[in-house]
Scaffold this motif. Structure first.
Motif, mmCIF file in Angstrom:
data_model
loop_
_atom_site.group_PDB
_atom_site.id
_atom_site.type_symbol
_atom_site.label_atom_id
_atom_site.label_comp_id
_atom_site.label_asym_id
_atom_site.label_seq_id
_atom_site.Cartn_x
_atom_site.Cartn_y
_atom_site.Cartn_z
ATOM 1 N N LYS A 54 0.866 -1.181 0.000
ATOM 2 C CA LYS A 54 0.000 0.000 0.000
ATOM 3 C C LYS A 54 0.901 1.229 0.000
ATOM 4 O O LYS A 54 1.903 1.278 0.717
ATOM 5 C CB LYS A 54 -0.884 -0.010 1.245
ATOM 6 C CG LYS A 54 -1.575 1.310 1.551
ATOM 7 C CD LYS A 54 -2.178 1.290 2.947
ATOM 8 C CE LYS A 54 -2.673 2.657 3.368
ATOM 9 N NZ LYS A 54 -3.159 2.674 4.765
ATOM 10 N N HIS A 229 -5.604 -3.132 5.520
ATOM 11 C CA HIS A 229 -5.071 -3.462 4.194
ATOM 12 C C HIS A 229 -5.710 -4.712 3.603
ATOM 13 O O HIS A 229 -6.159 -4.735 2.454
ATOM 14 C CB HIS A 229 -3.557 -3.635 4.287
ATOM 15 C CG HIS A 229 -2.863 -3.875 2.995
ATOM 16 N ND1 HIS A 229 -2.668 -5.141 2.466
ATOM 17 C CD2 HIS A 229 -2.295 -3.016 2.108
ATOM 18 C CE1 HIS A 229 -2.021 -5.041 1.326
ATOM 19 N NE2 HIS A 229 -1.776 -3.767 1.078
ATOM 20 N N HIS A 232 -9.309 -4.257 2.450
ATOM 21 C CA HIS A 232 -9.364 -3.480 1.211
ATOM 22 C C HIS A 232 -9.028 -4.369 0.013
ATOM 23 O O HIS A 232 -9.719 -4.342 -1.020
ATOM 24 C CB HIS A 232 -8.382 -2.313 1.293
ATOM 25 C CG HIS A 232 -8.631 -1.223 0.302
ATOM 26 N ND1 HIS A 232 -8.084 -1.226 -0.951
ATOM 27 C CD2 HIS A 232 -9.375 -0.093 0.381
ATOM 28 C CE1 HIS A 232 -8.460 -0.141 -1.608
ATOM 29 N NE2 HIS A 232 -9.249 0.570 -0.821
ATOM 30 N N VAL A 233 -7.987 -5.185 0.159
ATOM 31 C CA VAL A 233 -7.589 -6.112 -0.904
ATOM 32 C C VAL A 233 -8.720 -7.090 -1.206
ATOM 33 O O VAL A 233 -9.057 -7.344 -2.371
ATOM 34 C CB VAL A 233 -6.301 -6.859 -0.493
ATOM 35 C CG1 VAL A 233 -6.037 -8.054 -1.405
ATOM 36 C CG2 VAL A 233 -5.108 -5.904 -0.508
ATOM 37 N N ILE A 236 -11.546 -5.599 -3.255
ATOM 38 C CA ILE A 236 -11.222 -5.408 -4.674
ATOM 39 C C ILE A 236 -11.475 -6.699 -5.440
ATOM 40 O O ILE A 236 -11.999 -6.698 -6.553
ATOM 41 C CB ILE A 236 -9.764 -4.946 -4.842
ATOM 42 C CG1 ILE A 236 -9.582 -3.546 -4.243
ATOM 43 C CG2 ILE A 236 -9.357 -4.943 -6.317
ATOM 44 C CD1 ILE A 236 -8.145 -3.084 -4.176
ATOM 45 N N SER A 292 -0.375 -9.338 -1.970
ATOM 46 C CA SER A 292 -0.157 -7.888 -2.050
ATOM 47 C C SER A 292 0.919 -7.504 -1.043
ATOM 48 O O SER A 292 0.720 -6.671 -0.156
ATOM 49 C CB SER A 292 -1.459 -7.131 -1.781
ATOM 50 O OG SER A 292 -2.345 -7.261 -2.862
ATOM 51 N N GLY A 386 -4.426 0.730 -9.803
ATOM 52 C CA GLY A 386 -3.795 0.763 -8.493
ATOM 53 C C GLY A 386 -3.648 2.151 -7.907
ATOM 54 O O GLY A 386 -2.954 2.334 -6.911
ATOM 55 N N SER A 391 -12.385 0.649 -2.055
ATOM 56 C CA SER A 391 -12.772 -0.699 -1.666
ATOM 57 C C SER A 391 -13.149 -0.726 -0.200
ATOM 58 O O SER A 391 -13.155 0.302 0.484
ATOM 59 C CB SER A 391 -11.630 -1.683 -1.965
ATOM 60 O OG SER A 391 -12.001 -3.015 -1.653
ATOM 61 N N SER A 402 -4.025 3.400 -2.606
ATOM 62 C CA SER A 402 -3.206 3.277 -3.800
ATOM 63 C C SER A 402 -2.042 2.333 -3.535
ATOM 64 O O SER A 402 -1.611 2.173 -2.397
ATOM 65 C CB SER A 402 -2.663 4.643 -4.234
ATOM 66 O OG SER A 402 -3.704 5.510 -4.626
ATOM 67 N N MET A 406 -3.153 -2.780 -4.581
ATOM 68 C CA MET A 406 -4.522 -2.668 -5.070
ATOM 69 C C MET A 406 -4.646 -3.210 -6.492
ATOM 70 O O MET A 406 -5.669 -3.804 -6.863
ATOM 71 C CB MET A 406 -4.959 -1.199 -5.052
ATOM 72 C CG MET A 406 -5.267 -0.604 -3.687
ATOM 73 S SD MET A 406 -3.926 -0.543 -2.506
ATOM 74 C CE MET A 406 -4.483 -1.816 -1.366
#
Length: 463
Positions: A54, A229, A232-233, A236, A292, A386, A391, A402, A406
């Motif tokens: 991230k 994190h 959020h991943v 997506i 990620s 990205g 999300s 960002s 992502m």
């Protein structure tokens, strides 16, 4: 193993999964040398730590001390919404020198106020304001820190067609990814998010947490520090929209599984835990694994785990890294790992947001660009959205982030869509499936115009 594993031998066993599998040990240099001599075929791999991919700007603590001033001379900055209401919980990062990362930072209080230990009237090199959930951030160069300066943040409009994910998944059905299982090896996924009812479980793979309390293996939710994190991943890849929150992942039909490898302490994830998480995801029937993370030195443990996953028909997609045009990080740099760079489009976020300062060459079609933070090199296979990707976040909410972190799950979601749509590939086993799915993913990509080392085969779909 002929050599003893005991404190007396200078070797302490910390963790192991099976009697004949890898072991996590602590040993003296002398014990390591003796072990290498006695067991020359034994692989001894040092512990390596990885970080999430991230993107967020940071102050260097040692550099910031030189710019701080007395409390009476400190500057107040107020963060408000576009209607003038105060916004608490926004993070302000003010650089007096961006190159040396000197400056100060703070979090806005209930009045939206941040007290910066920088003298009033200072001309800032740059300022970044990262909004709390549901808000875009704000960025500016050469910002005059006047008395009681105010920054206005714009709220996120989920129905905006130009949002990165809305554009990327255009034309993809709402049940995309049905019957496909995607493993998220990350910081953990929120258990109760209304957009993530498709999280079927997972495991806490942090050995230092489960070593003395095996029951903690069920703690696969977000890590206490920077745990948002993973959520959020996951969103997506496969967030499922509701009437209240019309936010969709790339493949809402997928089943998600959470494998937490980042500890509650906020430290990086170690290779031993990542290796075990990949193995566990394969055993649990995952078809696709999302990494990620990266940044550590290349090591045999993670390399072997990814190779084993591929031989079992599971593809592994990894973030290229956020080091600002440096070489692709490990493990994405592996030839059998799908490496993803991060691209953006100018109209997918407000032009005064934090994302605006990540616009950089090379430029491609339709106002596209490669995020300034994104690594590049001949190992890049694909690019994905990205920059300013909105999300899910813990607390039943959402917001933008960002990073190549992502872009990677966007590609993982597209791979899930392809796999669910092609029964011929789905029914294949072992390396035949992973090879066929990888080929299909590359064939679905279209060049954006950045050049081979920045986009690989290009951007999957029409995105």
């Amino acid at each position: 193993m002929a050599a003893p594993i005991s404190p007396e031998a200078g070797i302490e066993l910390l963790d192991y999964v099976s009697a004949d599998g890898p072991r996590l040990v602590e040993m003296t240099p002398e014990a390591e040398l003796a072990l290498r001599i006695e067991e020359p075929d034994l692989k001894i791999v040092p512990v390596v730590r990885y970080r999430t991919m991230k993107m967020q700007h940071r102050i260097l603590r040692e550099a910031s001390a030189s710019v701080r001033t007395t409390r009476s001379a400190a500057a107040n900055l107020f963060v408000k919404d576009t209607d003038g209401n105060p916004i608490p919980g926004a993070q302000v990062i003010a650089f007096t020198n961006f190159r040396t990362k000197a400056g100060d930072e703070g979090i806005s209080d209930d009045q939206g106020r941040v007290r910066l230990r920088i003298a009033k009237g200072t001309s800032l090199d740059r300022i970044y304001v990262y909004g709390p959930p549901t808000y875009w951030g704000h960025s500016a160069r050469r910002y005059e820190l006047v008395s009681n300066a105010t920054v206005a943040l714009e709220s996120v409009d989920l129905r905006r067609a130009s949002l990165a994910l809305n554009r990327f998944r255009a034309g993809i059905p709402v049940d995309a990814g049905t019957n496909v299982i995607v493993g998220i090896v990350d910081t953990g996924i929120a258990r109760d998010h209304p957009l993530l009812p498709n999280v079927s479980g997972g495991a806490n793979m942090v050995s230092e947490e489960t070593r003395d309390d095996p029951g903690r293996i069920n703690e696969w939710g977000p890590a206490a520090v920077d745990g948002e994190h993973g959520t959020h991943v996951a969103g997506i890849v496969g967030a499922r929209p509701t009437a209240d929150i019309p936010l969709s992942g790339v493949a809402p039909g997928v089943t998600l599984r959470s494998y937490r490898v980042f500890p509650h302490s906020g430290e990086g994830a170690i290779n031993y835990d990542i290796m075990n998480a990949i193995d566990r995801a394969v055993q649990d029937g995952c078809h696709i694994i999302n990494l990620s993370l990266g940044g550590g030195a290349e090591d045999e443990a993670v390399r072997a785990a990814i190779g084993s996953a591929l031989s079992r028909g599971v593809i592994v997609i990894a973030a290229a890294g956020n080091d600002g045009r440096k070489p692709v990080s490990f493990p994405a740099a592996l030839p059998f790992c799908i490496a993803v760079s991060a691209m953006g489009r100018r109209d997918s976020f407000p032009q005064v947001s934090t994302e605006a300062l990540d616009i950089a060459a090379p430029f491609g079609a339709n106002d596209s660009f490669v995020g300034a933070f994104s690594n590049f090199g001949p190992q890049i296979d694909l690019t994905g959205p990205g920059v300013g990707v909105v999300s899910t976040l813990p607390g039943a909410t959402y917001g933008p982030m960002s990073g190549t972190s992502m872009a990677t799950p966007a590609v993982a979601g597209y791979a899930a869509f392809l796999l669910a749509s092609n029964n011929t590939i789905f029914q294949q086993i072992d390396e035949n499936r992973s090879r066929a799915l990888t080929d299909a993913l590359f064939e679905a990509a279209r060049a954006v115009g950045f050049g081979r080392d920045y986009e690989g085969f290009g951007l999957p779909g029409q995105g």
